[in-house]
Design a protein around this motif. Sequence first.
Motif, PDB file in Angstrom:
ATOM      1  N   TRP A 202     -12.009   8.366 -14.473  1.00  0.00           N
ATOM      2  CA  TRP A 202     -11.290   7.555 -13.508  1.00  0.00           C
ATOM      3  C   TRP A 202      -9.942   8.224 -13.236  1.00  0.00           C
ATOM      4  O   TRP A 202      -9.370   8.860 -14.128  1.00  0.00           O
ATOM      5  CB  TRP A 202     -11.028   6.155 -14.046  1.00  0.00           C
ATOM      6  N   VAL A 203      -9.437   8.058 -12.033  1.00  0.00           N
ATOM      7  CA  VAL A 203      -8.072   8.472 -11.718  1.00  0.00           C
ATOM      8  C   VAL A 203      -7.302   7.249 -11.236  1.00  0.00           C
ATOM      9  O   VAL A 203      -7.733   6.556 -10.303  1.00  0.00           O
ATOM     10  CB  VAL A 203      -8.032   9.576 -10.643  1.00  0.00           C
ATOM     11  N   VAL A 204      -6.193   6.971 -11.892  1.00  0.00           N
ATOM     12  CA  VAL A 204      -5.266   5.927 -11.455  1.00  0.00           C
ATOM     13  C   VAL A 204      -4.062   6.648 -10.867  1.00  0.00           C
ATOM     14  O   VAL A 204      -3.363   7.381 -11.567  1.00  0.00           O
ATOM     15  CB  VAL A 204      -4.842   5.017 -12.621  1.00  0.00           C
ATOM     16  N   THR A 205      -3.825   6.471  -9.579  1.00  0.00           N
ATOM     17  CA  THR A 205      -2.767   7.203  -8.890  1.00  0.00           C
ATOM     18  C   THR A 205      -1.693   6.252  -8.374  1.00  0.00           C
ATOM     19  O   THR A 205      -1.995   5.293  -7.655  1.00  0.00           O
ATOM     20  CB  THR A 205      -3.342   8.054  -7.734  1.00  0.00           C
ATOM     21  N   ASP A 206      -0.457   6.492  -8.776  1.00  0.00           N
ATOM     22  CA  ASP A 206       0.679   5.677  -8.361  1.00  0.00           C
ATOM     23  C   ASP A 206       1.352   6.369  -7.178  1.00  0.00           C
ATOM     24  O   ASP A 206       1.897   7.461  -7.311  1.00  0.00           O
ATOM     25  CB  ASP A 206       1.657   5.513  -9.512  1.00  0.00           C
ATOM     26  N   GLU A 207       1.308   5.709  -6.016  1.00  0.00           N
ATOM     27  CA  GLU A 207       1.778   6.332  -4.781  1.00  0.00           C
ATOM     28  C   GLU A 207       2.982   5.608  -4.183  1.00  0.00           C
ATOM     29  O   GLU A 207       3.238   5.672  -2.984  1.00  0.00           O
ATOM     30  CB  GLU A 207       0.622   6.396  -3.779  1.00  0.00           C
ATOM     31  N   ILE A 208       3.773   4.974  -5.033  1.00  0.00           N
ATOM     32  CA  ILE A 208       4.853   4.130  -4.525  1.00  0.00           C
ATOM     33  C   ILE A 208       5.981   4.934  -3.876  1.00  0.00           C
ATOM     34  O   ILE A 208       6.755   4.408  -3.090  1.00  0.00           O
ATOM     35  CB  ILE A 208       5.395   3.215  -5.639  1.00  0.00           C
ATOM     36  N   TYR A 209       6.062   6.239  -4.162  1.00  0.00           N
ATOM     37  CA  TYR A 209       7.095   7.078  -3.538  1.00  0.00           C
ATOM     38  C   TYR A 209       6.522   7.953  -2.424  1.00  0.00           C
ATOM     39  O   TYR A 209       7.089   8.989  -2.090  1.00  0.00           O
ATOM     40  CB  TYR A 209       7.760   7.958  -4.598  1.00  0.00           C
ATOM     41  N   GLU A 210       5.410   7.536  -1.836  1.00  0.00           N
ATOM     42  CA  GLU A 210       4.696   8.364  -0.868  1.00  0.00           C
ATOM     43  C   GLU A 210       5.550   8.796   0.324  1.00  0.00           C
ATOM     44  O   GLU A 210       5.349   9.888   0.879  1.00  0.00           O
ATOM     45  CB  GLU A 210       3.468   7.609  -0.341  1.00  0.00           C
TER      46      GLU A 210
END
Length: 405
Positions: A202-210
């Motif tokens: 699984w990949v959990v990706t945090d994109e809050i600074y996109e």
Amino acid sequence: MPAARVSQRISAIAESATLAVDAKAKALKAAGRPVIGFGAGEPDFPTPGYIVQAAIEAASQPKYHRYSPAGGLPELKQAIADKTLRDSGYKAEASQVLVTNGGKQAVYNTFATLVDPGDEVIVPTPFWTTYPEAIRLAGGVPVEVFAGPEQDYLVTVEQLEAALTERTKILLFVSPSNPTGSVYSPEQVREIGLWAASKGLWVVTDEIYEHLTYDGVPFTSIATAVPELGDKVVILNGVAKTYAMTGWRVGWMIGPADVIKAATNLQSHATSNVSNIPQVAALAAVSGPLTAVDEMKVAFDRRRKAIVAGLNAIDGVECPTPKGAFYVYADVRGLLGKEFETANGTVRPQTSAELAALILDEVEVAVVPGEAFGPSGYLRLSYALGDDDLATGVARLQGFLGKAK
């Protein structure tokens, strides 16, 4: 022996170091001290007016005075799906979205839903302080993979492969990064994503600074860049950083329908729905233009250049230029063990935690030590504060740290 008053599970949680530093700085300010706070990642700008106005109007509507679906307002879930397609090219249905109480609840929900006791999660390090705590709360084991300044704090596939075991279930991926501001190139994102897919992770990706990248560096969503991941990817995001809405507490997770349904069940018992008024504000944010975001980014870029130049002017400090977010991650190993003269005599800090405490005591500048994010020897400074405060704070650091012997 009497039973412990607090459970072992909760007793083992470390306090959020970033919030602790911010709270101490604010307490000193309230006491009249001229503290400069580089601790919290919180834009100094007000939330854009059209977003605030949407909330004001929503507050007068009785339908928002009642419970709403635990997973989020349907119109907001659809808007988040639309915004994700617009900004990162990733297509998701509204049923694949869960609206959460800030990004932190999205992080917690995700690991609570995916992790069984003993499962390992690879955590590129330096990491945001909440990730390993959320993993441990779920019974998982965070496996730190450290990348230092010599590689721009970016992990390699070779490092990830070395950390892989039969218990590995998830790769956490964060770009742009908190705390380092580092950004993976499209090629690096693709390579890492293909590696994870080949291992069945699984990949959990945090994109809050996109939306916060600089120098022409693109944001690349691993979910979009690596379709080979299939339905084993969860995207974390929120309105806090992009729209200067840290206090509104609206985040979300996007993932496979079965995972989102399970996480929604969890949230229905934990908090139920996110407050309706902030949800309406978030709807205005994600549906609206990015004009205000672009204006804030200009200021962040200016401050980024100023703080990097100011810190690199100090002997013993090496500060790589970040390509994203609004943090610098300064290497201060060259200052550890040096002598600093104080009113109480000579002090020789041996760790970045001791150095950060000394800086706060001596020149009233609040920074977060590297121990909050991984190994000692580093300081994280947020440049999301005002230009004047930034200049004053850097000048104090130069004056104090520059006298190290």
